[in-house]
Design an enzyme around this catalytic site. Structure first.
Site, mmCIF file in Angstrom:
data_model
loop_
_atom_site.group_PDB
_atom_site.id
_atom_site.type_symbol
_atom_site.label_atom_id
_atom_site.label_comp_id
_atom_site.label_asym_id
_atom_site.label_seq_id
_atom_site.Cartn_x
_atom_site.Cartn_y
_atom_site.Cartn_z
ATOM 1 N N CYS A 130 0.886 -1.154 0.000
ATOM 2 C CA CYS A 130 0.000 0.000 0.000
ATOM 3 C C CYS A 130 0.929 1.211 0.000
ATOM 4 O O CYS A 130 2.008 1.152 -0.584
ATOM 5 C CB CYS A 130 -0.967 -0.032 1.175
ATOM 6 S SG CYS A 130 -0.187 -0.347 2.771
ATOM 7 N N ARG A 136 -2.899 -1.584 5.384
ATOM 8 C CA ARG A 136 -3.728 -2.311 4.428
ATOM 9 C C ARG A 136 -3.045 -3.586 3.966
ATOM 10 O O ARG A 136 -3.678 -4.643 3.834
ATOM 11 C CB ARG A 136 -4.045 -1.413 3.223
ATOM 12 C CG ARG A 136 -5.092 -0.357 3.495
ATOM 13 C CD ARG A 136 -5.168 0.651 2.368
ATOM 14 N NE ARG A 136 -4.066 1.603 2.410
ATOM 15 C CZ ARG A 136 -3.902 2.591 1.526
ATOM 16 N NH1 ARG A 136 -4.771 2.730 0.529
ATOM 17 N NH2 ARG A 136 -2.899 3.423 1.645
#
Length: 307
Positions: A130, A136
Site C-alpha cells: 500500500c 492495508r
C-alpha cells in the site's frame, strides 16, 4: 472548498523500511510503494526506492518477484509500464483507514490463488504494498493467512510484523483480525481481474549502438564525444561536407549504463558545415563569432533622433 490534488512524496513515507522479508511458508513479501523517477528526484540518493531499486534488492537476496498487488487508492506513484516484462501487476483499489470490504478481500484472495496456480513449479514471490506497506498490506496478508491457510490470528499478526520490520498500527484492523468473523472463500478460485504485464526494459544493460552512416547531405541529430570517423565521401560541387566528426549516438530512451558521457547540451546540437566549391571547401565558421544584425534605415533614423 475546492479539492486539491496531492503531489510529491507520501506523508511519512521515509519513516518506514523499504522492503521486508519473505514470510516463511508463503510467497508473500511486503514493501512500501515504489516511486517513479519524477518523485525520486525529490529525495536524497540514499532514500531512493523505485521499481529498479526494488528488483535490485530482491536480486541481492536471490529472490525473484512474479506479481505485484498494488493496494493504493491512486495511480500517481508509478505505472505498470515502469515494471519489467517478467513481473505482473494487479491493481486493487483499497481505501485507507477503514477495514477493507468483503469484495476487496475476495479480489485479493482470487489474485493470490490464480498466481499460485500458474506458478506452482517455481518460487516467484507475490509482492504486496500500500502506501507504507504496513496497514492495508498487513491486514489483507493476515486475512489470507487466517481465512485460507487456517493460521491463528495472533500468530499471523506476529509473523507479518516480524517480517515487515514494523507493526500494524491501525487498531480497527487489529481488532477485526483478532475478533472479527472469518470471510467466506466462496468464488476464490474464479479470477475476476487479469494482471497486467510489465513493459519496461530498465534492468537490461544494453551496449550503446552506433548511429548508422548517413549521406552527407542529411543533417545528423545529436552527437556524443569521442567516436571513430565514418567514411568520408569524395567532395562534389554541391554536396556539403561536415566539418565535425560523426560521433556515437545513444538515444535518451535507453536506460543502460552509458559507456561515454552524454552531450552537455540538453537539445540537439547541429554541427557546422562548409560547402565544397570548385576551389575546395571553405573554412568552417567559428562558433564564438558574434552575429551581426542589419539595421534598417528607419531604425538608424530613430537612433539619430534620440541622440
Amino acid at each position: 472548498m475546492a479539492f486539491k490534488k496531492k503531489r510529491g512524496i507520501p506523508d511519512r513515507w521515509t519513516d518506514y523500511q523499504a522492503l521486508g522479508k519473505r514470510i516463511p511458508g508463503t510467497r508473500f513479501i511486503a514493501f512500501k510503494v515504489p516511486l517513479q523517477q519524477s518523485l525520486i528526484r525529490l529525495l536524497p540518493a540514499f532514500e531512493a526506492f523505485g521499481p529498479s531499486e526494488l528488483l535490485h534488492l530482491l536480486e541481492e537476496d536471490k529472490q525473484e518477484l512474479g506479481l505485484i498487488i498494488d493496494l493504493t487508492f491512486t495511480t500517481r506513484y508509478y505505472k505498470p509500464q515502469d515494471l519489467p516484462p517478467s513481473v505482473q501487476y494487479l491493481k486493487i483499489y483499497t481505501a485507507g483507514h477503514e477495514v477493507p470490504s468483503d469484495s476487496v478481500i475476495l479480489n485479493f484472495k482470487r489474485a493470490v490463488r490464480a498466481f499460485l496456480r500458474e506458478n506452482d513449479g517455481n518460487e516467484k514471490l507475490i509482492g504486496v504494498h500500500c502506501t507504507h506497506g504496513l496497514n492495508r498490506t498487513g491486514y489483507l496478508v493476515c486475512r489470507y493467512l487466517i481465512d485460507v491457510d487456517g493460521m491463528d490470528p495472533g500468530k499471523a499478526i506476529e509473523l507479518f510484523n516480524r517480517c515487515r520490520g514494523h507493526s500494524i498500527e491501525r487498531e480497527n484492523y487489529l481488532q477485526d483480525l483478532r475478533c472479527g468473523p472469518k470471510r467466506s472463500n466462496q468464488g476464490m478460485e474464479d479470477p475476476e481481474q487479469e494482471p497486467v504485464q510489465g513493459k519496461a526494459n530498465l534492468w537490461r544493460a544494453r551496449s550503446p549502438q552506433t548511429c548508422p552512416p548517413r549521406p552527407p547531405h542529411q543533417t545528423p541529430r545529436l552527437w556524443a564525444p569521442s567516436s571513430p570517423l565514418l567514411p568520408v565521401l569524395p567532395p562534389g560541387p554541391l554536396f556539403p561536407m561536415p566539418t565535425t566528426e560523426l560521433l556515437r549516438f545513444e538515444p535518451h530512451w535507453r536506460r543502460g549504463p552509458p559507456l561515454q558521457p552524454y552531450s552537455p547540451f540538453p537539445y540537439p546540437v547541429l554541427p557546422r558545415y562548409s560547402w565544397s566549391g570548385p576551389s575546395g571547401p571553405f573554412p568552417p565558421v567559428p562558433l564564438d563569432e558574434p552575429q551581426r544584425h542589419r539595421t534598417t534605415g528607419r531604425a538608424k533614423h530613430r537612433q539619430r533622433k534620440r541622440h
